[in-house]
Design a protein around this motif. Structure first.
Motif, PDB file in Angstrom:
ATOM      1  N   VAL A   6       6.203 -28.630 -27.592  1.00  0.00           N
ATOM      2  CA  VAL A   6       6.470 -27.851 -26.493  1.00  0.00           C
ATOM      3  C   VAL A   6       5.428 -26.679 -26.372  1.00  0.00           C
ATOM      4  O   VAL A   6       5.084 -26.232 -27.550  1.00  0.00           O
ATOM      5  CB  VAL A   6       7.890 -27.428 -26.125  1.00  0.00           C
ATOM      6  CG1 VAL A   6       8.872 -28.957 -26.390  1.00  0.00           C
ATOM      7  CG2 VAL A   6       8.191 -26.242 -27.107  1.00  0.00           C
ATOM      8  N   TYR A   7       5.233 -26.288 -25.118  1.00  0.00           N
ATOM      9  CA  TYR A   7       4.409 -25.004 -24.972  1.00  0.00           C
ATOM     10  C   TYR A   7       4.789 -24.500 -23.575  1.00  0.00           C
ATOM     11  O   TYR A   7       4.857 -25.300 -22.642  1.00  0.00           O
ATOM     12  CB  TYR A   7       2.897 -25.229 -24.959  1.00  0.00           C
ATOM     13  CG  TYR A   7       2.171 -24.053 -24.623  1.00  0.00           C
ATOM     14  CD1 TYR A   7       1.945 -23.114 -25.708  1.00  0.00           C
ATOM     15  CD2 TYR A   7       1.993 -23.682 -23.277  1.00  0.00           C
ATOM     16  CE1 TYR A   7       1.295 -22.030 -25.423  1.00  0.00           C
ATOM     17  CE2 TYR A   7       1.152 -22.579 -23.008  1.00  0.00           C
ATOM     18  CZ  TYR A   7       1.089 -21.706 -24.032  1.00  0.00           C
ATOM     19  OH  TYR A   7       0.694 -20.175 -23.839  1.00  0.00           O
ATOM     20  N   SER A   8       4.835 -23.181 -23.809  1.00  0.00           N
ATOM     21  CA  SER A   8       4.798 -22.325 -22.664  1.00  0.00           C
ATOM     22  C   SER A   8       4.701 -20.939 -22.815  1.00  0.00           C
ATOM     23  O   SER A   8       4.740 -20.257 -23.815  1.00  0.00           O
ATOM     24  CB  SER A   8       6.290 -22.263 -21.707  1.00  0.00           C
ATOM     25  OG  SER A   8       6.159 -21.640 -20.525  1.00  0.00           O
ATOM     26  N   ASP A   9       3.749 -20.229 -21.841  1.00  0.00           N
ATOM     27  CA  ASP A   9       3.546 -18.795 -22.053  1.00  0.00           C
ATOM     28  C   ASP A   9       4.412 -18.099 -21.641  1.00  0.00           C
ATOM     29  O   ASP A   9       4.596 -16.705 -21.766  1.00  0.00           O
ATOM     30  CB  ASP A   9       2.192 -18.643 -21.239  1.00  0.00           C
ATOM     31  CG  ASP A   9       2.400 -18.924 -19.680  1.00  0.00           C
ATOM     32  OD1 ASP A   9       2.619 -20.321 -19.388  1.00  0.00           O
ATOM     33  OD2 ASP A   9       1.703 -18.216 -18.849  1.00  0.00           O
ATOM     34  N   SER A  14       9.861 -21.832 -22.834  1.00  0.00           N
ATOM     35  CA  SER A  14       9.613 -22.373 -24.224  1.00  0.00           C
ATOM     36  C   SER A  14      11.078 -22.627 -24.690  1.00  0.00           C
ATOM     37  O   SER A  14      11.325 -23.503 -25.173  1.00  0.00           O
ATOM     38  CB  SER A  14       8.932 -21.221 -24.954  1.00  0.00           C
ATOM     39  OG  SER A  14       7.720 -21.347 -24.833  1.00  0.00           O
ATOM     40  N   LEU A  18      12.403 -26.086 -25.759  1.00  0.00           N
ATOM     41  CA  LEU A  18      12.972 -26.633 -26.931  1.00  0.00           C
ATOM     42  C   LEU A  18      14.543 -27.205 -26.879  1.00  0.00           C
ATOM     43  O   LEU A  18      14.585 -28.184 -27.461  1.00  0.00           O
ATOM     44  CB  LEU A  18      13.156 -25.438 -27.897  1.00  0.00           C
ATOM     45  CG  LEU A  18      11.694 -24.716 -28.720  1.00  0.00           C
ATOM     46  CD1 LEU A  18      11.783 -23.575 -29.093  1.00  0.00           C
ATOM     47  CD2 LEU A  18      11.179 -26.254 -29.376  1.00  0.00           C
ATOM     48  N   ALA A  30       7.236 -26.506 -31.564  1.00  0.00           N
ATOM     49  CA  ALA A  30       6.832 -25.564 -30.466  1.00  0.00           C
ATOM     50  C   ALA A  30       5.466 -25.054 -30.926  1.00  0.00           C
ATOM     51  O   ALA A  30       5.105 -24.692 -31.893  1.00  0.00           O
ATOM     52  CB  ALA A  30       7.652 -24.480 -30.512  1.00  0.00           C
ATOM     53  N   THR A  32       2.540 -22.090 -30.051  1.00  0.00           N
ATOM     54  CA  THR A  32       2.499 -20.963 -29.315  1.00  0.00           C
ATOM     55  C   THR A  32       1.410 -20.151 -29.708  1.00  0.00           C
ATOM     56  O   THR A  32       0.839 -20.410 -30.408  1.00  0.00           O
ATOM     57  CB  THR A  32       3.759 -19.979 -29.558  1.00  0.00           C
ATOM     58  OG1 THR A  32       3.577 -18.738 -29.167  1.00  0.00           O
ATOM     59  CG2 THR A  32       4.232 -19.943 -31.008  1.00  0.00           C
ATOM     60  N   GLN A  37       6.696 -14.484 -30.178  1.00  0.00           N
ATOM     61  CA  GLN A  37       7.313 -15.574 -29.568  1.00  0.00           C
ATOM     62  C   GLN A  37       7.970 -16.381 -30.395  1.00  0.00           C
ATOM     63  O   GLN A  37       9.021 -17.145 -30.580  1.00  0.00           O
ATOM     64  CB  GLN A  37       6.433 -16.188 -28.665  1.00  0.00           C
ATOM     65  CG  GLN A  37       7.421 -16.903 -27.642  1.00  0.00           C
ATOM     66  CD  GLN A  37       6.467 -17.845 -26.504  1.00  0.00           C
ATOM     67  OE1 GLN A  37       5.928 -18.777 -26.914  1.00  0.00           O
ATOM     68  NE2 GLN A  37       6.427 -17.276 -25.551  1.00  0.00           N
ATOM     69  N   LEU A  41      11.548 -17.939 -31.119  1.00  0.00           N
ATOM     70  CA  LEU A  41      11.804 -19.216 -30.765  1.00  0.00           C
ATOM     71  C   LEU A  41      12.468 -20.060 -31.760  1.00  0.00           C
ATOM     72  O   LEU A  41      13.111 -21.005 -31.619  1.00  0.00           O
ATOM     73  CB  LEU A  41      10.594 -19.922 -30.374  1.00  0.00           C
ATOM     74  CG  LEU A  41      10.182 -19.533 -29.012  1.00  0.00           C
ATOM     75  CD1 LEU A  41       8.746 -20.257 -28.752  1.00  0.00           C
ATOM     76  CD2 LEU A  41      10.791 -19.982 -28.066  1.00  0.00           C
ATOM     77  N   GLY A  81       5.506 -25.769 -19.879  1.00  0.00           N
ATOM     78  CA  GLY A  81       6.170 -25.006 -18.779  1.00  0.00           C
ATOM     79  C   GLY A  81       5.309 -24.918 -17.665  1.00  0.00           C
ATOM     80  O   GLY A  81       3.945 -24.557 -17.832  1.00  0.00           O
ATOM     81  N   GLY A  86       0.220 -22.684 -17.587  1.00  0.00           N
ATOM     82  CA  GLY A  86       0.766 -23.956 -18.154  1.00  0.00           C
ATOM     83  C   GLY A  86       0.324 -25.269 -17.697  1.00  0.00           C
ATOM     84  O   GLY A  86      -0.178 -26.145 -18.140  1.00  0.00           O
TER      85      GLY A  86
END
Ligand SMILES: Cc1cc2nc3c(=O)[nH]c(=O)nc-3n(C[C@H](O)[C@H](O)[C@H](O)COP(=O)(O)OP(=O)(O)OC[C@H]3O[C@@H](n4cnc5c(N)ncnc54)[C@H](O)[C@@H]3O)c2cc1C
Length: 305
Positions: A6-9, A14, A18, A30, A32, A37, A41, A81, A86
Motif C-alpha cells: 500500500v502507498y499513500s502520500d 495510508s 493498511l 506499507a 512510504t 509516517q 503507521l 491512495g 497517488g
C-alpha cells in the motif's frame, strides 16, 4: 503470488489502506517516502514498512522503483491512495508493470483466490464489478474505508536507498488560490440550484446555513453560467464531492452529474417544486413546494427549535 503493498502520500489514507489490506490475511507492506509516517503507521496492521530514501520529493518519480520491487517480491496487489500524486504514481506503476488498474474502487472484497472490486461508471449511473486474479494496481479514494489501529501487530520498519526518475523536475511552485470554503470537509451543506431566481435570493440559503452551521454549495450552472458563487462551490462529477452529515438542497433538480457528488452524505433533504425531480429519488426527506415559501419557514422553525 502473495503480499499486498500500500502507498499513500496522505497519512489517514495510508492507515485506511493498511486496515483494508489486513482483511486479506496476506502479508501487508506499507511503502512510504517519509520516516515519520512509517513510525506512525506501525500501529495500523502492517507486517512491514518500507521507507524509500531517494532524492526526489515527488512520489510519482519512484514508480519504476516500486514496479521493480512489486515484481521482485511477487506482489499480489498494490493499493494506492487516490490523491493527485497517488493517481499519477498508480498509473505509472501499472504502466511499468504492464498490468491492470482499477481506478477509485468503491468496494474491495478479498475472496478465495480472487479480489472483487466495484466502482462507479458513467457519472455514477452504473456500478462496474471487476475480478482481480493477477497483480493489479487499485486506487482508493479518501473516505471509502476506515482506518483501525491494530496494536497487536507491530510492523518492522526498513529503508531502501533508491534512485528517483529525474526526467521531470520542479522549477517553481506556487499555492493554488482558493476562494470560499473547503466543501469536501463540511459537516453540513446547504445547496442552491437554478431554481433560485436572482443572486440576492442566495440570502435565503445563507439564513438557513447560518442556523444550521452549514456551508453553501451549488450546482454547476450557478457557478459556471450565472457566476453567483465561485467554481469551488459547485458539487458533482466535475465539482466537489461532499460527505456531510446533512445536505439540504433547494431548487436543485438532482441530475446524475450533481447527485454523484452528494452520494456519501449521511442525510439528504430536498426542496423542489417539481414532484418528479430526480433529487427526490436520492433524498431521504423531500418537500415538494416553492422554496421561497418553504425555506424561510424551515429556517424559522429551526431557529426556534
Ligand atoms: C459533462 C457534464 C458534467 C456536469 N457536471 C456537473 C457537476 O459536477 N455538478 C452539477 O451540479 N451539474 C453538472 N452538470 C450539469 C447537470 O447535468 C445539470 O444540468 C445541473 O446539475 C442542473 O442544475 P440545477 O439542478 O441547479 O438546475 P435545473 O436542472 O434547471 O433544476 C432546477 C430545479 O429548480 C426547481 N425549481 C424552480 N423554481 C423553484 C422554486 N421556486 N421552488 C422550488 N424549486 C424550484 C425546478 O423544479 C428544478 O427541479 C454537468 C453536465 C454535464 C453535461
Amino acid at each position: 503470488m502473495s503480499g499486498i503493498y500500500v502507498y499513500s502520500d496522505n497519512f489517514g489514507l495510508s492507515a485506511a489502506l493498511l486496515s483494508l489490506a489486513a482483511q486479506s490475511g496476506e502479508e501487508v507492506c506499507a511503502i512510504t517516502l517519509d520516516q515519520d509516517q512509517a513510525d506512525e503507521l506501525v500501529n495500523y496492521g502492517a507486517d512491514r514498512l518500507l521507507v524509500l530514501k531517494g532524492d526526489s520529493p515527488r512520489p510519482e518519480s519512484y514508480a519504476k522503483v516500486i514496479a521493480e520491487l512489486l515484481k521482485k517480491e511477487n506482489a499480489e496487489l498494490f493499493l494506492v491512495g487516490s490523491t493527485a500524486r497517488g493517481r499519477e504514481l498508480a498509473a505509472k506503476t501499472a504502466g511499468y508493470l504492464d498490468c491492470g488498474m482499477v481506478s477509485d474502487a468503491a468496494s474491495l472484497v478479498f475472496e478465495v483466490g480472487k479480489i472483487v472490486t466495484t466502482r462507479l461508471m458513467y457519472g455514477g449511473s452504473v456500478v462496474q464489478t471487476e475480478i482481480i486474479n493477477s497483480l493489479t494496481v487499485v486506487t482508493v479514494p479518501v473516505g471509502k474505508f476506515e482506518a483501525a489501529k491494530n496494536e497487536s501487530k507491530k510492523g518492522v520498519i526498513s529503508s531502501l536507498e533508491v534512485k528517483a526518475d529525474q526526467r521531470v523536475n520542479i522549477i517553481e511552485t506556487s499555492p493554488i488560490k482558493k476562494e470560499g470554503i473547503d466543501l469536501a470537509a463540511a459537516d453540513k451543506v446547504v445547496c442552491i440550484g437554478m431554481g433560485l431566481d436572482k443572486p440576492e435570493d442566495i440570502q435565503i440559503a445563507q439564513d438557513l446555513a447560518q442556523v444550521l452551521g452549514a456551508e453553501i454549495g451549488c450546482t454547476r450552472g450557478i457557478a459556471e453560467e450565472r457566476h453567483w458563487l465561485p467554481v469551488q462551490s459547485y458539487i458533482g462529477i466535475s465539482g466537489a464531492n461532499v460527505k456531510p452529515s446533512l445536505y439540504i438542497s433547494m431548487g436543485v433538480s438532482g441530475q446524475v452529474q450533481h447527485v454523484v457528488g452528494i452520494r456519501d452524505s449521511r442525510i439528504i433533504a430536498a426542496v423542489d417544486s417539481n414532484d418528479k425531480a430526480p433529487i427526490f429519488k436520492a433524498a431521504d426527506y423531500g418537500i415538494v413546494g416553492d422554496l421561497y415559501e418553504i425555506i424561510p419557514l424551515l429556517t424559522e422553525a429551526l431557529r426556534n427549535a
